[in-house]
Design a protein around this motif. Structure first.
Motif, mmCIF file in Angstrom:
data_model
loop_
_atom_site.group_PDB
_atom_site.id
_atom_site.type_symbol
_atom_site.label_atom_id
_atom_site.label_comp_id
_atom_site.label_asym_id
_atom_site.label_seq_id
_atom_site.Cartn_x
_atom_site.Cartn_y
_atom_site.Cartn_z
ATOM 1 N N ARG A 33 -40.753 -94.780 10.743
ATOM 2 C CA ARG A 33 -41.375 -93.475 10.580
ATOM 3 C C ARG A 33 -41.675 -92.785 11.904
ATOM 4 O O ARG A 33 -41.929 -91.587 11.941
ATOM 5 C CB ARG A 33 -42.664 -93.615 9.765
ATOM 6 C CG ARG A 33 -42.388 -93.919 8.295
ATOM 7 C CD ARG A 33 -43.551 -94.624 7.640
ATOM 8 N NE ARG A 33 -43.264 -94.964 6.252
ATOM 9 C CZ ARG A 33 -42.536 -96.008 5.876
ATOM 10 N NH1 ARG A 33 -42.004 -96.797 6.788
ATOM 11 N NH2 ARG A 33 -42.327 -96.254 4.595
ATOM 12 N N LEU A 34 -41.682 -93.552 12.986
ATOM 13 C CA LEU A 34 -42.032 -92.998 14.292
ATOM 14 C C LEU A 34 -40.975 -93.403 15.309
ATOM 15 O O LEU A 34 -41.165 -94.331 16.103
ATOM 16 C CB LEU A 34 -43.412 -93.502 14.736
ATOM 17 C CG LEU A 34 -44.604 -93.059 13.876
ATOM 18 C CD1 LEU A 34 -45.825 -93.884 14.195
ATOM 19 C CD2 LEU A 34 -44.890 -91.580 14.099
ATOM 20 N N ALA A 35 -39.873 -92.693 15.297
ATOM 21 C CA ALA A 35 -38.758 -93.026 16.190
ATOM 22 C C ALA A 35 -39.110 -92.805 17.651
ATOM 23 O O ALA A 35 -38.410 -93.305 18.539
ATOM 24 C CB ALA A 35 -37.531 -92.202 15.809
ATOM 25 N N THR A 36 -40.193 -92.063 17.904
ATOM 26 C CA THR A 36 -40.589 -91.788 19.292
ATOM 27 C C THR A 36 -41.488 -92.870 19.867
ATOM 28 O O THR A 36 -41.960 -92.754 20.997
ATOM 29 C CB THR A 36 -41.319 -90.440 19.378
ATOM 30 O OG1 THR A 36 -42.470 -90.479 18.517
ATOM 31 C CG2 THR A 36 -40.396 -89.300 18.980
ATOM 32 N N THR A 37 -41.763 -93.913 19.083
ATOM 33 C CA THR A 37 -42.590 -95.010 19.584
ATOM 34 C C THR A 37 -41.769 -96.293 19.681
ATOM 35 O O THR A 37 -40.781 -96.467 18.975
ATOM 36 C CB THR A 37 -43.800 -95.279 18.659
ATOM 37 O OG1 THR A 37 -43.336 -95.692 17.379
ATOM 38 C CG2 THR A 37 -44.666 -94.036 18.523
ATOM 39 N N SER A 38 -42.211 -97.183 20.558
ATOM 40 C CA SER A 38 -41.621 -98.511 20.657
ATOM 41 C C SER A 38 -42.738 -99.492 20.979
ATOM 42 O O SER A 38 -43.851 -99.091 21.358
ATOM 43 C CB SER A 38 -40.526 -98.557 21.722
ATOM 44 O OG SER A 38 -41.069 -98.245 22.998
ATOM 45 N N TYR A 39 -42.428 -100.784 20.853
ATOM 46 C CA TYR A 39 -43.487 -101.782 20.908
ATOM 47 C C TYR A 39 -43.052 -102.989 21.735
ATOM 48 O O TYR A 39 -41.882 -103.353 21.752
ATOM 49 C CB TYR A 39 -43.871 -102.211 19.481
ATOM 50 C CG TYR A 39 -44.222 -101.012 18.640
ATOM 51 C CD1 TYR A 39 -45.499 -100.460 18.683
ATOM 52 C CD2 TYR A 39 -43.250 -100.401 17.846
ATOM 53 C CE1 TYR A 39 -45.804 -99.330 17.949
ATOM 54 C CE2 TYR A 39 -43.549 -99.266 17.104
ATOM 55 C CZ TYR A 39 -44.825 -98.735 17.164
ATOM 56 O OH TYR A 39 -45.126 -97.611 16.454
#
Length: 387
Positions: free
Chosen positions: A142-148
């Motif tokens: 849902r949040l392609a602009t985040t990574s972990y």
């Protein structure tokens, strides 16, 4: 790793004082420090799921950890928020940190990531190692602009430096383990199984205030040469060396100590190997001081054993951090260049393991002080003779 005599602890009629609980101010300070650490690491913030990190930062741990999303978001700028299932909101509201958190909830049948998504600005986040894959993938979907990135990889020292209240809890846990060891020296070993002696250790930890027993290693004779042997149905015999490694949680913080005892009189070689491990443990302890790289503690202790010709039989790192869990950063291992800081707590536990014959390990928990180190275990290192 991992009958009775009279203990030198307080009499049973004198209840041990219970530490004051951590407050909202304590948790606010931890979350501010976590946000600064994330910023220093070039991250957008932290995503914390149920487990020791969530308990450390908020004092909250769901009664049951299930597939339902519970997630703390600490941005590098702005206020922290906690997303919880609606049915668990009353429990979350009772957490010590609740007054300083923005609480959001979601109901069964709703998409939990709809509630979570607005809390995450574009960027890279440190995420709890214990996060479920379904939640990581749900956020990524849902949040392609985040990574972990793993919390241990990105912020390994998040919980490493303990404050005075944490040190007091660790000291109490260590004292309880010490009292358990003193009592176990009075029980009969010969003719009983490892499992029976392990049960005595577990009962002792509970009697001395542990709420949780994590491990009770009883490695007798050849089983002592396996560092990961816990206990089994082997009957302990006269002439056995026996590795005792045990610990758990008291007041929410860990204990972990190892002593190696002998049933009856040891041989000259057994005495010599035991004395060697004691010397290695002492050398590691004497190397502790602020600024020393973690790996140096391993190197110093390992050199003592290697120089004596037993290097190939010392087959694990010399230590691990301890706190809310019995194994956590920092690790005393080759390649770990993080410098020691006052307040760090970790084990020093060298060992020698002779396959098919016996093993020896000696372990104390140590905390770094302003000018050296302090042991949180005080039982003698000398080989105890048991019956």
């Amino acid at each position: 790793m991992g009958g009775s005599t009279t203990s030198d602890g307080p009499p049973a009629s004198t209840p041990e004082p219970v530490p004051a609980p951590f407050t909202a101010d304590d948790f606010a300070a931890r979350m501010r420090r976590a946000a600064r650490s994330a910023a220093d690491a070039g991250l957008a913030g932290l995503v914390v799921t149920p487990g020791p990190d969530l308990r450390y930062l908020t004092g909250y741990l769901p009664v049951a950890i299930t597939e339902r999303l519970t997630m703390l978001v600490i941005p590098v700028e702005g206020d922290p928020s906690l997303v919880v299932p609606k049915l668990e909101r009353p429990d979350a509201e009772r957490a010590a940190a609740a007054p300083i958190l923005r609480l959001l909830d979601w109901s069964d049948g709703e998409d939990p990531y709809v509630a979570a998504a607005p809390l995450l600005e574009p960027g890279r986040y440190a995420m709890s190692d214990s996060a479920w894959a379904m939640h990581v993938l749900g956020l990524q979907d849902r949040l392609a602009t985040t990574s972990y990135v793993s919390m241990t990889t990105a912020l390994p020292m998040l919980r490493a430096v303990k404050d005075a209240d944490e040190l007091a809890r660790l000291a109490a846990a260590g004292a309880a383990a010490d009292a358990t060891y003193r009592e176990i020296l009075g029980v009969r070993f010969a003719g009983r199984t490892e499992r029976e002696v392990a049960a005595d250790l577990a009962a002792g930890l509970v009697a001395h205030g542990h709420s949780q027993v994590d491990f009770t290693v009883v490695g007798s004779g050849p089983n002592g040469a396996d560092p990961h042997h816990e206990q089994g149905d082997r009957v302990i015999e006269q002439g056995d060396m026996v590795v005792l490694d045990f610990g758990g949680l008291k007041h929410g913080y860990g204990s972990d100590t190892t002593r190696t005892v002998h049933v009856g009189e040891p041989t000259d070689e057994e005495r010599a190997v035991h004395a060697l491990v004691v010397s290695a443990q002492q050398a590691g302890f004497e190397a502790v001081r602020p600024g020393v790289p973690c790996q140096e503690i391993d190197r110093v202790a390992r050199a003592v054993i290697t120089d004596a010709g037993y290097g190939e039989y010392f087959i694990h790192r010399v230590g691990h951090g301890i706190g809310l869990t019995t194994h956590e950063p920092p690790y005393m291992v080759e390649g770990e260049e993080t410098p020691l800081e006052p307040g760090m707590c970790f084990s020093i536990e060298p060992g020698v393991y002779l396959p098919g014959r016996f093993g020896v390990r000696i372990e104390d928990i140590v905390t770094v002080t302003a000018d050296g180190g302090r042991r949180l275990n005080s039982t003698p290192h000398e080989m105890a003779i048991v019956r």
